[in-house]
Each structure stands twice: as C-alpha cells, then as structure tokens.
Design an enzyme around this catalytic site. Sequence first.
Site, PDB file in Angstrom:
ATOM      1  N   CYS A 110       0.865  -1.184   0.000  1.00  0.00           N
ATOM      2  CA  CYS A 110       0.000   0.000   0.000  1.00  0.00           C
ATOM      3  C   CYS A 110       0.905   1.239   0.000  1.00  0.00           C
ATOM      4  O   CYS A 110       2.131   1.138   0.157  1.00  0.00           O
ATOM      5  CB  CYS A 110      -0.875   0.000   1.250  1.00  0.00           C
ATOM      6  SG  CYS A 110       0.126   0.048   2.749  1.00  0.00           S
TER       7      CYS A 110
ATOM      8  N   HIS B  87       5.354  -4.948   8.833  1.00  0.00           N
ATOM      9  CA  HIS B  87       5.361  -6.318   9.341  1.00  0.00           C
ATOM     10  C   HIS B  87       5.603  -7.325   8.219  1.00  0.00           C
ATOM     11  O   HIS B  87       4.716  -8.090   7.833  1.00  0.00           O
ATOM     12  CB  HIS B  87       4.034  -6.612  10.060  1.00  0.00           C
ATOM     13  CG  HIS B  87       4.007  -6.050  11.446  1.00  0.00           C
ATOM     14  ND1 HIS B  87       2.842  -5.824  12.148  1.00  0.00           N
ATOM     15  CD2 HIS B  87       5.015  -5.678  12.274  1.00  0.00           C
ATOM     16  CE1 HIS B  87       3.134  -5.329  13.341  1.00  0.00           C
ATOM     17  NE2 HIS B  87       4.453  -5.230  13.438  1.00  0.00           N
TER      18      HIS B  87
ATOM     19  N   HIS C  57       3.572   2.008  11.724  1.00  0.00           N
ATOM     20  CA  HIS C  57       2.442   1.764  12.640  1.00  0.00           C
ATOM     21  C   HIS C  57       2.163   2.927  13.564  1.00  0.00           C
ATOM     22  O   HIS C  57       1.115   2.976  14.198  1.00  0.00           O
ATOM     23  CB  HIS C  57       2.742   0.522  13.494  1.00  0.00           C
ATOM     24  CG  HIS C  57       3.224  -0.634  12.690  1.00  0.00           C
ATOM     25  ND1 HIS C  57       4.566  -0.937  12.542  1.00  0.00           N
ATOM     26  CD2 HIS C  57       2.554  -1.533  11.946  1.00  0.00           C
ATOM     27  CE1 HIS C  57       4.689  -1.994  11.753  1.00  0.00           C
ATOM     28  NE2 HIS C  57       3.496  -2.374  11.371  1.00  0.00           N
TER      29      HIS C  57
ATOM     30  N   CYS D  58       2.359   6.010   8.872  1.00  0.00           N
ATOM     31  CA  CYS D  58       1.478   6.205   7.715  1.00  0.00           C
ATOM     32  C   CYS D  58       0.548   7.395   7.980  1.00  0.00           C
ATOM     33  O   CYS D  58      -0.045   7.494   9.066  1.00  0.00           O
ATOM     34  CB  CYS D  58       0.648   4.946   7.465  1.00  0.00           C
ATOM     35  SG  CYS D  58      -0.531   5.188   6.117  1.00  0.00           S
TER      36      CYS D  58
ATOM     37  N   GLU E  18       0.327  -0.427  16.330  1.00  0.00           N
ATOM     38  CA  GLU E  18      -0.535   0.700  15.968  1.00  0.00           C
ATOM     39  C   GLU E  18      -1.476   1.052  17.119  1.00  0.00           C
ATOM     40  O   GLU E  18      -1.716   2.234  17.396  1.00  0.00           O
ATOM     41  CB  GLU E  18      -1.350   0.371  14.704  1.00  0.00           C
ATOM     42  CG  GLU E  18      -2.212   1.572  14.270  1.00  0.00           C
ATOM     43  CD  GLU E  18      -3.148   1.254  13.122  1.00  0.00           C
ATOM     44  OE1 GLU E  18      -2.760   0.498  12.210  1.00  0.00           O
ATOM     45  OE2 GLU E  18      -4.282   1.767  13.144  1.00  0.00           O
TER      46      GLU E  18
ATOM     47  N   CYS F  33      -8.405   1.762   6.563  1.00  0.00           N
ATOM     48  CA  CYS F  33      -7.866   2.514   5.428  1.00  0.00           C
ATOM     49  C   CYS F  33      -8.298   1.919   4.085  1.00  0.00           C
ATOM     50  O   CYS F  33      -8.783   0.787   4.016  1.00  0.00           O
ATOM     51  CB  CYS F  33      -6.342   2.566   5.527  1.00  0.00           C
ATOM     52  SG  CYS F  33      -5.561   1.019   5.095  1.00  0.00           S
TER      53      CYS F  33
ATOM     54  N   SER G  19       1.397  -9.720  10.695  1.00  0.00           N
ATOM     55  CA  SER G  19       0.754  -8.655   9.924  1.00  0.00           C
ATOM     56  C   SER G  19      -0.755  -8.724  10.132  1.00  0.00           C
ATOM     57  O   SER G  19      -1.406  -9.690   9.727  1.00  0.00           O
ATOM     58  CB  SER G  19       1.101  -8.820   8.440  1.00  0.00           C
ATOM     59  OG  SER G  19       0.179  -8.123   7.638  1.00  0.00           O
TER      60      SER G  19
ATOM     61  N   ASN H 134      -3.222  -6.958   8.785  1.00  0.00           N
ATOM     62  CA  ASN H 134      -4.091  -6.953   7.605  1.00  0.00           C
ATOM     63  C   ASN H 134      -4.001  -8.278   6.843  1.00  0.00           C
ATOM     64  O   ASN H 134      -4.981  -8.724   6.266  1.00  0.00           O
ATOM     65  CB  ASN H 134      -3.811  -5.719   6.730  1.00  0.00           C
ATOM     66  CG  ASN H 134      -2.564  -5.862   5.904  1.00  0.00           C
ATOM     67  OD1 ASN H 134      -2.593  -6.466   4.855  1.00  0.00           O
ATOM     68  ND2 ASN H 134      -1.450  -5.316   6.378  1.00  0.00           N
TER      69      ASN H 134
ATOM     70  N   SER I   4       1.850  -5.268   3.415  1.00  0.00           N
ATOM     71  CA  SER I   4       3.289  -5.122   3.636  1.00  0.00           C
ATOM     72  C   SER I   4       4.099  -6.179   2.879  1.00  0.00           C
ATOM     73  O   SER I   4       5.278  -6.387   3.168  1.00  0.00           O
ATOM     74  CB  SER I   4       3.595  -5.186   5.140  1.00  0.00           C
ATOM     75  OG  SER I   4       2.925  -6.268   5.733  1.00  0.00           O
TER      76      SER I   4
HETATM   77  S1  SF4 Z   1      -2.352  -0.598   5.615  1.00  0.00           S
HETATM   78 FE1  SF4 Z   1      -1.440   0.738   7.173  1.00  0.00          FE
HETATM   79  S2  SF4 Z   1       0.348   1.591   6.143  1.00  0.00           S
HETATM   80 FE2  SF4 Z   1      -0.993   0.807   4.521  1.00  0.00          FE
HETATM   81  S3  SF4 Z   1      -2.248   2.583   3.873  1.00  0.00           S
HETATM   82 FE3  SF4 Z   1      -3.374   1.404   5.446  1.00  0.00          FE
HETATM   83  S4  SF4 Z   1      -2.868   2.477   7.354  1.00  0.00           S
HETATM   84 FE4  SF4 Z   1      -1.335   3.065   5.855  1.00  0.00          FE
END
Ligand code: SF4
Length: 314
Positions: free
Chosen positions: A15, A44, A77, A99, A129, A198, A226, A228, A271
């Site tokens: 991202c 991560h 984070h 970020c 985070e 996000c 990680s 996400n 990531s």
């Molecule tokens: S995953 Fe985390 S680092 Fe990537 S855009 Fe979203 S908030 Fe930002």
Amino acid sequence: MRPLSILLASPRGFCAGVERAIQTVEESLARFGVPVFVRHQIVHNPWVVAGLAAKGAVFVEELDEVPQGAPIVFSAHGIAKSVRSEAERRRLLHIDATCPLVTKVHREVEHHAAAGRKIILIGHAGHPEVVGTMGQAPSGSVTLVQSAAEAAVMPIDESASYGLVTQTTLSVMDAEEITAILRRRISALHEPSKSDICYATTNRQRAVAAIAPRCDAVIVIGGSNSSNSRRLVEIAGDAGCRKALLIESVDGLEPLFLNGVTTLGITSGASTPEVLVIELIEHLSEHFEISVEEIAIAIEEVRFRLPFSAAKSD
Ligand code: SF4
C-alpha cells in the site's frame, strides 16, 4: 502435470503507507549513512526487514538501544507521544514514517481528548498501531474494545460523551458489527466522518472476498504478525473458501495443502512485496499446468510524500 487455475486478487501487496515507510528508511540511509536505526519492524514483513537490514538499517524495539544523536525512523504503525518526547530528550535525529492514515486517527484521538470525550478504540491489544494510538491521549482515557462481546458488556457512563476510533487494519465487517453495538448502547457517540479502516485494507478485503467463493483454497502471503494479512485469511474463510492459509513466502507452502485443489486464490497483505507472489506462482508452474486470471475490484493511485521536511534534531 495436472491443471491448476490461479485467481489473483487485485489490489494486493504494498500500500502507499508501506511504500513510503520503506522509501523513508532507504532515503535515510542515503542521507545519513550507515547505520540508521528503525524502531520496531518498519512494516510487518520479514523479507522487507531483512532487505533493509542488509543495507544498514538496525532494528530496535526501544530508544535506549540507540546512541545519542543517531538517526532513528519510526515505523509505519505510529508511536505514542511519549516515544517522540523521549527521542527529543535524547537528541535523536528522528524521522517519522508513520502512515498518514494512522496519523489521521491520532489526530481524531487528540480531538476527542480536547473535547473532553471518553475515547473508545476498536483494535487488537498489543499491536504497535494500537499502542501508538492509545498513546495520543492521557493514560487511562482510551478504552480498547477487541470484540463484539466486549462491546456488549463494557461499562458505559450515561452522562459522558464518547469518541470512537478504529485500528486501520481491522476486518471491515467485524468493525461494523462492534460499532453497531456501541451505537445502540451509547447515545452520544462521535464517529469518524470517514472510516478509520484505510483504503488499502478495505480494497484487499473486498478483493479476496470476490475470489474466495470461486476457490478451493486461498493462499495469503504476508508476515505472521501482519494484522491486515491475518484478516485476509479470515475473510477468505468467511466468504466461503474452505481452506485459507497464511504463508510468509513459498517456503511455507506444504505440498499436501494443494491436494484436491483445482482453483487456487492468491493474494498478499499490504506489507508484502510482489516478488513473493511471483516466486509462489513460479514455484506452482513447476508442479502444475497453471493458468492465471487476475480479478481486479479497484485501481489504487494513492501516494504519500516522504517525511523529510519533518526530520528534527532537537
Ligand atoms: S495498511 Fe497501514 S500503512 Fe498501509 S495505507 Fe493502510 S494504514 Fe497506511
């Protein structure tokens, strides 16, 4: 070789916040020379961390591991206010790779605190985070809610006003379920005007949900820590795929996992570099007659500027 259809979710992988964080470390190495210290894993992903370490980045968990005056990059984070204060006290050259979408959540916490609201953060305990976001307001003023069950029983002060914020990498559906419970229980609940989850998290979750019902199995490539990436595994299962697996690289793939699989979904966390996806597909092509179809549900054009104007040596 037997045939294997691969459905490739898109968007996947890096991202804008992760790209910015990695480039921030690389640019710091170019500007300040070796070593550049980095607090916590910059993102991560062990492959990314190892690559930057090979170039001269030194990863630490606490600032007392950093010599006075040395350059230190804060990870994507985000950090608690106390960490920034400590860096200034120790006269470190600190560069903030938080970020911007995490920083947005930090500003919301500050805003709620200034308005005298109690603050609720939906997130996972211990994630860096979450630690950083809780550290934007005085100790004890942010309550962490990790699940719908916790939201249903947390004590509510009827006379108080509440501000709600969310970790950026949660499951969109889980966060909505928790938020709905809090809305029912709290009359004065101030929510973000736009979701704190996000764009990258949302798009990767929608993309894996789009392919999962067509797949016998889904592989998510991402760091084991990680957030996400882990959510993508859960969402593949929720969307109807009976087997979903998180691996850090092709080395983590057990051959038996693909027994009986004719359609395989592949995605990667925010990531994860694309080279790890390519390596997996190349490996599969040595054992199967593969066909690859990419299913795109969104095009991402988000970019963030590097943070160097903000570098300080106090
Ligand atoms: S995953 Fe985390 S680092 Fe990537 S855009 Fe979203 S908030 Fe930002």
